[in-house]
Design a protein around this motif. Sequence first.
Motif, PDB file in Angstrom:
ATOM      1  N   GLY A 108       0.828  -1.192   0.000  1.00 58.57           N
ATOM      2  CA  GLY A 108       0.000   0.000   0.000  1.00 58.57           C
ATOM      3  C   GLY A 108       0.864   1.244   0.000  1.00 58.57           C
ATOM      4  N   VAL A 109       0.620   2.150  -0.935  1.00 58.73           N
ATOM      5  CA  VAL A 109       1.385   3.399  -1.042  1.00 58.73           C
ATOM      6  C   VAL A 109       0.427   4.551  -0.745  1.00 58.73           C
ATOM      7  CG1 VAL A 109       2.785   4.872  -2.522  1.00 58.73           C
ATOM      8  CG2 VAL A 109       2.904   2.378  -2.774  1.00 58.73           C
ATOM      9  N   GLU A 110       0.714   5.293   0.305  1.00 57.93           N
ATOM     10  CA  GLU A 110      -0.192   6.349   0.758  1.00 57.93           C
ATOM     11  C   GLU A 110       0.610   7.577   1.155  1.00 57.93           C
ATOM     12  OE1 GLU A 110      -2.900   8.835   1.792  1.00 57.93           O
ATOM     13  OE2 GLU A 110      -3.532   6.906   0.940  1.00 57.93           O
ATOM     14  N   GLY A 111       0.151   8.751   0.708  1.00 56.32           N
ATOM     15  CA  GLY A 111       0.877   9.983   1.001  1.00 56.32           C
ATOM     16  C   GLY A 111       0.676  10.494   2.407  1.00 56.32           C
ATOM     17  N   CYS A 112      -0.416  10.115   3.056  1.00 59.98           N
ATOM     18  CA  CYS A 112      -0.716  10.592   4.406  1.00 59.98           C
ATOM     19  C   CYS A 112      -0.238   9.565   5.430  1.00 59.98           C
ATOM     20  CB  CYS A 112      -2.217  10.838   4.547  1.00 59.98           C
ATOM     21  SG  CYS A 112      -2.745  11.298   6.207  1.00 59.98           S
ATOM     22  N   SER A 113       0.718   9.955   6.254  1.00 55.76           N
ATOM     23  CA  SER A 113       1.267   9.021   7.251  1.00 55.76           C
ATOM     24  C   SER A 113       0.202   8.582   8.255  1.00 55.76           C
ATOM     25  CB  SER A 113       2.451   9.667   7.987  1.00 55.76           C
ATOM     26  OG  SER A 113       2.050  10.869   8.622  1.00 55.76           O
ATOM     27  N   GLY A 114      -0.756   9.475   8.540  1.00 59.62           N
ATOM     28  CA  GLY A 114      -1.835   9.114   9.455  1.00 59.62           C
ATOM     29  C   GLY A 114      -2.679   7.972   8.919  1.00 59.62           C
ATOM     30  N   HIS A 115      -2.945   8.007   7.609  1.00 59.06           N
ATOM     31  CA  HIS A 115      -3.694   6.912   6.993  1.00 59.06           C
ATOM     32  C   HIS A 115      -2.900   5.611   7.051  1.00 59.06           C
ATOM     33  CE1 HIS A 115      -6.774   9.571   5.977  1.00 59.06           C
ATOM     34  NE2 HIS A 115      -6.491   9.846   4.704  1.00 59.06           N
ATOM     35  N   VAL A 116      -1.591   5.699   6.850  1.00 59.27           N
ATOM     36  CA  VAL A 116      -0.752   4.506   6.901  1.00 59.27           C
ATOM     37  C   VAL A 116      -0.810   3.879   8.294  1.00 59.27           C
ATOM     38  CG1 VAL A 116       1.618   3.648   6.791  1.00 59.27           C
ATOM     39  CG2 VAL A 116       0.784   5.244   5.048  1.00 59.27           C
ATOM     40  N   GLU A 117      -0.726   4.701   9.324  1.00 59.11           N
ATOM     41  CA  GLU A 117      -0.793   4.183  10.705  1.00 59.11           C
ATOM     42  C   GLU A 117      -2.136   3.525  10.975  1.00 59.11           C
ATOM     43  OE1 GLU A 117       0.021   7.535  13.142  1.00 59.11           O
ATOM     44  OE2 GLU A 117       2.116   7.715  12.499  1.00 59.11           O
ATOM     45  N   ARG A 118      -3.215   4.149  10.505  1.00 58.90           N
ATOM     46  CA  ARG A 118      -4.545   3.566  10.711  1.00 58.90           C
ATOM     47  C   ARG A 118      -4.705   2.279   9.910  1.00 58.90           C
ATOM     48  NH1 ARG A 118      -8.927   8.079   9.647  1.00 58.90           N
ATOM     49  NH2 ARG A 118     -10.313   6.356  10.280  1.00 58.90           N
ATOM     50  N   ALA A 119      -4.113   2.226   8.717  1.00 59.04           N
ATOM     51  CA  ALA A 119      -4.170   1.004   7.920  1.00 59.04           C
ATOM     52  C   ALA A 119      -3.434  -0.129   8.616  1.00 59.04           C
ATOM     53  CB  ALA A 119      -3.565   1.259   6.532  1.00 59.04           C
ATOM     54  N   GLU A 120      -2.281   0.195   9.242  1.00 64.16           N
ATOM     55  CA  GLU A 120      -1.531  -0.826   9.985  1.00 64.16           C
ATOM     56  C   GLU A 120      -2.350  -1.340  11.166  1.00 64.16           C
ATOM     57  OE1 GLU A 120       1.183  -2.194   9.203  1.00 64.16           O
ATOM     58  OE2 GLU A 120       2.303  -0.874   7.856  1.00 64.16           O
ATOM     59  N   ARG A 121      -3.010  -0.414  11.874  1.00 61.38           N
ATOM     60  CA  ARG A 121      -3.825  -0.847  13.016  1.00 61.38           C
ATOM     61  C   ARG A 121      -4.994  -1.709  12.550  1.00 61.38           C
ATOM     62  NH1 ARG A 121      -3.040   4.600  14.858  1.00 61.38           N
ATOM     63  NH2 ARG A 121      -5.162   5.164  14.227  1.00 61.38           N
ATOM     64  N   ARG A 122      -5.580  -1.322  11.427  1.00 62.99           N
ATOM     65  CA  ARG A 122      -6.704  -2.119  10.913  1.00 62.99           C
ATOM     66  C   ARG A 122      -6.241  -3.510  10.492  1.00 62.99           C
ATOM     67  NH1 ARG A 122     -10.299  -3.166   6.640  1.00 62.99           N
ATOM     68  NH2 ARG A 122     -12.472  -2.762   7.228  1.00 62.99           N
ATOM     69  N   SER A 123      -5.069  -3.597   9.872  1.00 62.73           N
ATOM     70  CA  SER A 123      -4.522  -4.906   9.498  1.00 62.73           C
ATOM     71  C   SER A 123      -4.278  -5.762  10.728  1.00 62.73           C
ATOM     72  CB  SER A 123      -3.216  -4.735   8.709  1.00 62.73           C
ATOM     73  OG  SER A 123      -3.453  -4.154   7.446  1.00 62.73           O
ATOM     74  N   ALA A 124      -3.783  -5.119  11.796  1.00 67.00           N
ATOM     75  CA  ALA A 124      -3.530  -5.863  13.035  1.00 67.00           C
ATOM     76  C   ALA A 124      -4.829  -6.409  13.619  1.00 67.00           C
ATOM     77  CB  ALA A 124      -2.823  -4.960  14.045  1.00 67.00           C
ATOM     78  N   LYS A 125      -5.888  -5.607  13.581  1.00 67.71           N
ATOM     79  CA  LYS A 125      -7.181  -6.062  14.104  1.00 67.71           C
ATOM     80  C   LYS A 125      -7.726  -7.224  13.277  1.00 67.71           C
ATOM     81  CE  LYS A 125      -8.690  -1.691  16.173  1.00 67.71           C
ATOM     82  NZ  LYS A 125      -9.705  -0.595  16.126  1.00 67.71           N
ATOM     83  N   GLN A 126      -7.391  -7.235  11.977  1.00 72.77           N
ATOM     84  CA  GLN A 126      -7.840  -8.316  11.102  1.00 72.77           C
ATOM     85  C   GLN A 126      -6.880  -9.501  11.130  1.00 72.77           C
ATOM     86  OE1 GLN A 126     -10.697  -8.144   9.566  1.00 72.77           O
ATOM     87  NE2 GLN A 126     -11.160  -5.984   9.909  1.00 72.77           N
ATOM     88  N   ASP A 127      -5.874  -9.424  11.996  1.00 72.59           N
ATOM     89  CA  ASP A 127      -4.872 -10.492  12.126  1.00 72.59           C
ATOM     90  C   ASP A 127      -4.160 -10.738  10.792  1.00 72.59           C
ATOM     91  OD1 ASP A 127      -3.379 -12.341  13.537  1.00 72.59           O
ATOM     92  OD2 ASP A 127      -4.772 -13.989  13.129  1.00 72.59           O
TER      93      ASP A 127
END
Length: 510
Positions: A108-127
């Motif tokens: 995933g390539v995203e210009g907003c670091s905040g979105h990247v952090e939220r995407a990582e947290r969402r991936s973690a919740k989805q295991d």
Amino acid sequence: MSVEELNNLPFEFHQDKPHFPDSLRRFIQMSHQLSLLRDQVNILEKKAIDPNMKRGMSPKKLHEVTNMSAVVKETAAKAGCDVIVDVGSGLGYLGQVLHVSYGYSVVGVEGCSGHVERAERRSAKQDLQNGCICNVTFNLEQTREHLNTFQDRVSEAVRNLKPCVHSQTAVNNSCQVDSKLISEKDTKCQAGALSPDVSPNLDNINSRKHVSPERSCGNCVCVLKDVTDNTAGAVLNVSRMWSSGNESTHTTLNLHDNDNQQEHPESGNVPVPVYSAEERRVCMIGLHCCGDLTPTMLWYFLHMSTIQSLCLVSCCYHKMSFTEESNSFNCFPLSENCQTVYSDLKQQHRSWSLRPVSFRLAAQETRSRWRTQTEADHDTHVRHVAYRGLLELFFMEAEITQLDRKVIRKADFSTFDAFSESIITGLDVSREVRADYLCHLQELYIRHKPHFCYVEIITCLQVLVQPVLETLLQLDRHAYLVEHGVVSELVPIFQENISPRNIALIANKH
């Protein structure tokens, strides 16, 4: 006109309405001829999305992710890609579905670091923290330096990716579409697995009509393929947009290489091939590529050998960079043919050019939503447009330069008095000045209220122009790829009434 007649105006040629001026009938007919079809193709290979992965998705987002993930799977499979690079990945909804449901490793390539952090947290919740999904913070710009950096970042991410654990276990399910979104087309495409003699590819997902812009004899044509009857395919020649050559009979080309496709008779659900780090092939995708992002992605696609295929949906055309001094866009036109014709037109009509407001219109609502408007909807739209127009005029005449836009609430549009009060209350002025401003606004309202009846008529004409402008942009980008030897096509992959920007640009280098 009745509301029904007004709503149907963009959908008819009106030869049976002699009271219509000839110019209006020609205008409506031409808007149809110069517009790509928008009917969603029938996507057979959609899969159900796990309920946990649906969390946070609006019905519109769910519809887009469900359909685009299936189209990306088909696009990547044709090119033998095992890695997806999702540009503008946001919170990672699309990439996570491609990983879990279709077995792809994803960057995933995203210009907003905040979105990247939220995407990582969402991936973690989805295991999903198993090394098969990687998120990178990067803004694409069309420079050699940015291209080299992007290539290095993506190459490093791809080397570190593990083969997707879901590639051997992805289950073929018929798609369960939210009941709010279901249509006749969606009902048809929930039939399940393909028959043994059908190979799953984009050639076979067209339930009704599909438009493929193709190049032939130096011109660009739109081929209307209607598989519902036995008539020959009608060819709509829009070559005047691209070439000044004589119109002639065109031999159309098949964009698909069906003979070279491997058939998978059971379900079309084949494990994703796994390559070494040096061999891994990339499919670059983008959902809602805003402004200059689409032309930039096309440039990267042509300059990076590891990227073999492309699938993107554009939006917000009016945000493309525009230079006032030269009165031109930096990324339009892209194709040589369109550049030539556009330059000639500007020479012939010195005071004319396309500007951001033109492509703002290209990014507006489409005809399908106009058709569903009620009388109350039209009345509401008239108030919104008219009141804002009066507000702009008031600010110009009163020489006011600052306004907190948050003070305008939806309820404030119920009447002009309520609207005026909400505006003036938000201004830091004395009671006397406030009273003067209210009087000024009331005078403007009385003076211009007779013109309110034109708002929906002008809006209807805009609705007719919208698909023409969007088609121009889409065909220019398609022609740009074809000029560089890339097989590409334009495919409507969403339901237009759910997602107005529903045309995907799909490309394959081989």
